[in-house]
Design a protein around this motif. Structure first.
Motif, PDB file in Angstrom:
ATOM      1  N   ILE A   1      -2.634  31.687 -35.427  1.00 21.77           N
ATOM      2  CA  ILE A   1      -3.650  31.086 -34.563  1.00 21.77           C
ATOM      3  C   ILE A   1      -3.839  29.627 -34.977  1.00 21.77           C
ATOM      4  O   ILE A   1      -3.378  29.200 -36.038  1.00 21.77           O
ATOM      5  CB  ILE A   1      -5.007  31.817 -34.672  1.00 21.77           C
ATOM      6  N   ASP A   2      -4.525  28.882 -34.130  1.00 24.01           N
ATOM      7  CA  ASP A   2      -4.948  27.539 -34.512  1.00 24.01           C
ATOM      8  C   ASP A   2      -6.228  27.702 -35.330  1.00 24.01           C
ATOM      9  O   ASP A   2      -7.275  28.093 -34.784  1.00 24.01           O
ATOM     10  CB  ASP A   2      -5.216  26.690 -33.267  1.00 24.01           C
ATOM     11  N   PRO A   3      -6.190  27.409 -36.624  1.00 30.38           N
ATOM     12  CA  PRO A   3      -7.363  27.677 -37.458  1.00 30.38           C
ATOM     13  C   PRO A   3      -8.486  26.660 -37.324  1.00 30.38           C
ATOM     14  O   PRO A   3      -9.626  26.955 -37.694  1.00 30.38           O
ATOM     15  CB  PRO A   3      -6.779  27.628 -38.879  1.00 30.38           C
ATOM     16  N   HIS A   4      -8.205  25.485 -36.791  1.00 30.11           N
ATOM     17  CA  HIS A   4      -9.209  24.416 -36.798  1.00 30.11           C
ATOM     18  C   HIS A   4     -10.484  24.775 -36.038  1.00 30.11           C
ATOM     19  O   HIS A   4     -11.595  24.555 -36.572  1.00 30.11           O
ATOM     20  CB  HIS A   4      -8.585  23.127 -36.257  1.00 30.11           C
ATOM     21  N   PRO A   5     -10.402  25.332 -34.818  1.00 31.55           N
ATOM     22  CA  PRO A   5     -11.652  25.728 -34.150  1.00 31.55           C
ATOM     23  C   PRO A   5     -12.428  26.790 -34.925  1.00 31.55           C
ATOM     24  O   PRO A   5     -13.662  26.799 -34.894  1.00 31.55           O
ATOM     25  CB  PRO A   5     -11.165  26.277 -32.802  1.00 31.55           C
ATOM     26  N   LEU A   6     -11.702  27.650 -35.627  1.00 34.20           N
ATOM     27  CA  LEU A   6     -12.378  28.699 -36.392  1.00 34.20           C
ATOM     28  C   LEU A   6     -13.072  28.136 -37.623  1.00 34.20           C
ATOM     29  O   LEU A   6     -14.145  28.615 -38.014  1.00 34.20           O
ATOM     30  CB  LEU A   6     -11.371  29.777 -36.798  1.00 34.20           C
ATOM     31  N   VAL A   7     -12.469  27.137 -38.249  1.00 27.63           N
ATOM     32  CA  VAL A   7     -13.124  26.476 -39.377  1.00 27.63           C
ATOM     33  C   VAL A   7     -14.433  25.841 -38.921  1.00 27.63           C
ATOM     34  O   VAL A   7     -15.481  25.995 -39.560  1.00 27.63           O
ATOM     35  CB  VAL A   7     -12.192  25.410 -39.998  1.00 27.63           C
ATOM     36  N   VAL A   8     -14.378  25.129 -37.803  1.00 26.22           N
ATOM     37  CA  VAL A   8     -15.583  24.484 -37.263  1.00 26.22           C
ATOM     38  C   VAL A   8     -16.632  25.541 -36.911  1.00 26.22           C
ATOM     39  O   VAL A   8     -17.826  25.393 -37.241  1.00 26.22           O
ATOM     40  CB  VAL A   8     -15.242  23.632 -36.022  1.00 26.22           C
TER      41      VAL A   8
END
Length: 212
Positions: A137-144
């Motif tokens: 997955i793209d982790p960046h939105p989940l980190v935010v």
């Protein structure tokens, strides 16, 4: 219950040789958890279960560790165990979230579970690392999303850098405002500003390669 040892060891290596489950075992007084988990055979599983039974945790926390182990079957048997042992929902949710992060499976669900205000917000650095290293997955939105909903206290430089980069992927203006939230004389602000510049340069270089 025998877990897939190779995949667990690979995931442990990605997480700097420490899973969330390793942290939990250590806090319960279990030494060298990597020698117990994952078990390679039935006697190894029994040694792990004995170590959990003899740990310094209370009965509820021991049950949560077993709940985590049962998750590896991926057939729902942990739910029956939860009912039989009367594990409160928030404790089962936390064990579920930690399993998802350690296994790098359904990381989105883990982030949703960790946004529950009833859950403690310990081990945020390891949680952020686990989210950011999810490969499917793209982790960046989940980190935010994790930082904004769970609101962990970010103090470690690596955590701040990770969040800044995630914000930059989300929107450069947001990353800019984040680094400006620190005092002008703060070394953190200057470091984050440099990190943002590095990200911009790397993105520009990547786009240049794609269009040539």
């Amino acid at each position: 219950m025998l877990v897939k040892a190779r995949s667990i060891e690979q995931r442990r290596a990605i997480l700097d040789d420490t899973l969330l489950f390793d942290i939990l075992l250590t806090l319960g007084g279990i030494r060298e958890p990597d020698t117990l988990f994952p078990p390679n055979d039935v006697p190894g599983l029994q040694r792990l279960l004995n170590a959990i039974a003899e740990s310094t945790y209370d009965a509820l926390k021991k049950d949560c560790l077993v709940y985590y182990l049962l998750k590896w079957h991926r057939d729902g048997r942990e739910r029956r165990f939860q009912r039989d042992r009367l594990i409160p929902p928030q404790f089962a949710q936390l064990a579920e979230a930690y399993w998802c992060l350690d296994a790098a499976v359904n990381v989105q669900i883990a982030v949703s579970l960790l946004s529950d205000s009833r859950l403690n917000q310990d081990y945020s650095s390891k949680i952020l690392q686990a989210i950011s290293t999810a490969s499917d997955i793209d982790p960046h939105p989940l980190v935010v999303r994790y930082v904004r909903t769970a609101k962990p206290l970010l103090t470690e430089p690596d955590d701040l850098d990770l969040y800044l980069v995630a914000l930059a992927h989300h929107g450069l203006f947001e990353a800019w405002n984040f680094q400006r939230s620190f005092s002008e004389v703060s070394p953190t602000r200057s470091r984050l500003f440099k990190k943002m510049l590095e990200w911009c340069v790397s993105r520009t270089s990547l786009l240049s390669v794609r269009f040539h």
